[in-house]
Each structure stands twice: as structure tokens, then as C-alpha cells.
Design an enzyme around this catalytic site. Structure first.
Site: not given
Ligand SMILES: *Cc1c(COP(=O)(O)O)cnc(C)c1O
Length: 408
Positions: A229, A264-267, A307, A333-334, A362
């Protein structure tokens, strides 16, 4: 603009945009920074595979000695296939199914991070049937506010994750009573993109107190999994919390317990090691706004629409000294297919290459083929060489997945 020694423009001559581009050295350096900062403690760094699950990335980290934090059977398979040994894999997630648990047990992973009592019962049952004992930590929910986006906050009472500390003591007793379970640790993960270390202090203090309680109840606690995190700088001139201070907090608050620490690092390993390269398709002058319409969409990078995430956007080649306020939008198309609104950027022209920064985590993993857009390929650069590490599928391959029933 270069990634290591390779110019983005030269890659874009061979690979049509949009594509993701990663720096091998940045990934390596980010991983090694964790190794260094946690070197005082017995630590296993389990890269959070969900941040970017590409085999080349997992292989890079496996070669450096990383473990993996996985959240599905698919991720266990990816980690094992890339050479991450099972005894360095921890399995997180609230909805582990019977098949996934059985698969993890067959391969003898290091630990299940358990989120509920029914999950404990199921793991015990399946482990017993395999004549095994599953090593577990229970994920506690410390009820701290992570000061991050609501959709990536996980450590509040109202979130679906973990078990409140007040209740966890009895859940540990229950776990210890089950034949297929070996209690070995405590797990906590309070959210993602934390830019303030205070929530970690609160969470780790609560974990330390709780470990003492568990030990006095007779449990053998030898592992503390502190989750991931740690935030990164998405903005220019931002100073994200650094890994040294983070490790220091872990050492100060948990070091005296003599446990193995799992991180547990990801980002914070992948985020700033990747960009999304796109081309300007049109400049559209609306009544109230100017739109920079690019060939990457929310299906390629969903973070801004999901986000409200901020990403820096830069021209790949500087061709002008003038600037314009643009809404940068994609082809989907949004109206939500918007990367930024009213951002002052160098004045652009159709055909210009632009880079969306901090897309290594991500990004690609959350992409889809919405609007029947082909998933963007992924490129890895190391020094002066680059390789395609995920290819763009063909339209035929995408459409062939559909099956027309014989009765139609
Ligand atoms: C998502 C997740 C992580 C990684 O979070 P980052 O913000 O990418 O570091 C770690 N552990 C668990 C349990 C997660 O769900």
C-alpha cells in the site's frame, strides 16, 4: 523522451500506439530498495502480483529473489510459471474458492491470509483431505483510516476485508482447534496509495499489541505480514513517503517481536516504472472546451475514471513553446472516458505522441476490450534494448472467442 536508453518515438515506429512501456531497471531498483530498507529484519518481499501480472515482470522479480502475494489461482499459476517458488507465495483475498484452496495446497504455498471463519473451516477440510496442514495468518481489520481513495481503503470496519481485532482473538482459538490448520502469523493490509505513514503506525501498533495477546493465549506467532500500500508520486514535485521511513516504523513497532516480516508491495515497485504511450487522433474545439482526443481509452487505463486518479501527461517530443488547456479524452463511448480536464499542456497536433506517466501498476492488468478495442501491448526496456512482453491480439482472435449457438 526515453525509457532507459531507448527513445519512445523509436519504439512507436515499430509498435502502433497505444502501448505500455516499462523500465526493467526501475522495477529492479524499486525492488532492491525494499530489500535494502528492510535488511535489518528477517523479511520476505512478496510482490503483489495484481499490480502487474505480466510473466516478464514476475520473472524479473523472481530472479531477484522476490516472493508473491496472490489473490487468485490464476495469479498462483502466473507466479509459479515465472519461477517464484511456492514457499514464497502468500494467498490473500476474501473469496478463495474450494478449487483455488486445493490448488494452493497441492503446491505447498507458504501461507493463506485468511479473511473469515468459513474460509478457515474450508481450508482445514481441504488440507485434511490432502493429509496436509495449511499455514495461516488471519487478516485483522485494525479500523484505521488510510486517508486514501475510498475505493482502495481496506482497513476500516465497514470494508469487506479482515476480521476486527476484538473478534479475532476467538477466531484464532477456533483456527487452533482445526486439524488442517497451523496458526503461524498475523496479517494486515489497510489500503493502497497511502501517502501518509501515520495509518501504518496506528495499524502496526495494534498488530504488536495483538501479537502479545495471541502469544499469551498460547499461539506460536512467527510471521507478521504487514501488507502493501505504500503510495507513489503521481503528481509532479510530490514527495511520497519513503521506503526507509516505512521500514523504520515496521522495525520500531514490530522488530522486538522477533517475527519474520512479510511485505506485499505492488504499486511502489511497478507504478513509476511504466508509462502508457498514446497518439493524438484529433484536436476538437468544443464550445466550452478543447479536447485532446487520444487513441488510448478508459479500457486501457481505468484509474482516472474509476478512482479520479491523477496522471501526469507529457509530450514525447517537445515541438512547441505554447500551451493550451485541454480535456484529454479517449475513444470510448462514455463521458467517463476522460483522463483529465482543463489541464494546461504543450499545444498539440494530431499525430503527436504523448505519454501518460505512472502507469506501471493497475494499468494493463485492469484493462478490458470494451468497445472491441484490442488490448494494448506491453513493452519492456532494458538499457538499449526492448522487447514486446505482451502482444496485441488480432481482431480475429478477439472475435473468435464468441460462439454462435448451433440453433441460431
Ligand atoms: C492490493 C494489495 C496489495 C498491494 O497493494 P499496493 O498498493 O499495490 O502496494 C498488498 N496486499 C494485499 C492483500 C492487497 O490486496
Amino acid at each position: 523522451m526515453h525509457v532507459e536508453n531507448v527513445s519512445i518515438a523509436s519504439i512507436a515506429k515499430d509498435i502502433p500506439t497505444p502501448f505500455y512501456c516499462y523500465s526493467y531497471s526501475a522495477i529492479k531498483e524499486n525492488y532492491l530498495a525494499y530489500k535494502r530498507t528492510f535488511s535489518q529484519q528477517d523479511t520476505l518481499i512478496c510482490y503483489a502480483v495484481k499490480a502487474n501480472a505480466n510473466q516478464a515482470i514476475l520473472k524479473s522479480l523472481a530472479n531477484l529473489g522476490a516472493g508473491a502475494d496472490v489473490v487468485s489461482e490464476g495469479e498462483i499459476r502466473r507466479a509459479l510459471q515465472a519461477g517464484i517458488p511456492a514457499n514464497k507465495i502468500v494467498f490473500s483475498g476474501v473469496a478463495k474458492t474450494r478449487d483455488e484452496i486445493a490448488y494452493a495446497l497441492v503446491h505447498n504455498i507458504l501461507q493463506f491470509n485468511v479473511e473469515s471463519e468459513p474460509e478457515l473451516a474450508l481450508i482445514s477440510e481441504i488440507a485434511s483431505a490432502q493429509n496436509k496442514v495449511a499455514g495461516i495468518s488471519i487478516r485483522i481489520n485494525p479500523n484505521v483510516c488510510a486517508n486514501t481513495h475510498a475505493k482502495i481503503t481496506t482497513g476500516k470496519s465497514e470494508n469487506k476485508f479482515g476480521i476486527p481485532i476484538a473478534k479475532a482473538q476467538s477466531v484464532y482459538q477456533y483456527a487452533a482447534s482445526l486439524p488442517g490448520i497451523k496458526v503461524q502469523g498475523v496479517d494486515v493490509h489497510i489500503g493502497s496509495q497511502l501517502t501518509d505513514l501515520e495509518p501504518y503506525k496506528q495499524a502496526f501498533s495494534k498488530v504488536a499489541e495483538f501479537v502479545a495477546v495471541l502469544r499469551s493465549d498460547g499461539h506460536n506467532i512467527s510471521i507478521i505480514d504487514i501488507g502493501g500500500g505504500l503510495g507513489i508520486d503521481y503528481h509532479e514535485n510530490e514527495t511520497p513517503p519513503n521506503k526507509e521511513e516505512y521500514a523504520q516504523i515496521a522495525q520500531e513497532l514490530l522488530g522486538h517481536l522477533g517475527c519474520k516480516i512479510i511485505v506485499e508491495p505492488g504499486r511502489s515497485i511497478l507504478g513509476n516504472a511504466g508509462i502508457l504511450v498514446s497518439s493524438v487522433v484529433y484536436i476538437k474545439k468544443g464550445e466550452a472546451r478543447q479536447f485532446l482526443i487520444i487513441d488510448a481509452g478508459m479500457n486501457d487505463l481505468i484509474r482516472p475514471s474509476m478512482y479520479d486518479a491523477y496522471h501526469q501527461i507529457k509530450p514525447v517530443e517537445h515541438t512547441t513553446n505554447t500551451s493550451t488547456f485541454y480535456d484529454v479524452v479517449g475513444p470510448v463511448c462514455e463521458t467517463g472516458d476522460t483522463f483529465t480536464k482543463q489541464r494546461e499542456l504543450p499545444t498539440a497536433q494530431a499525430g503527436d505522441l504523448i505519454a501518460i506517466l505512472s502507469c506501471g501498476a493497475y494499468g494493463s492488468v485492469m484493462s478490458s476490450t470494451y468497445n472491441t478495442r484490442l488490448s494494448a501491448p506491453e513493452i519492456m526496456v532494458k538499457e538499449n534494448q526492448y522487447s514486446v512482453i505482451k502482444s496485441r491480439p488480432s481482431y480475429e482472435e478477439v472475435i473468435e472467442q464468441d460462439i454462435i449457438p448451433h440453433w441460431l
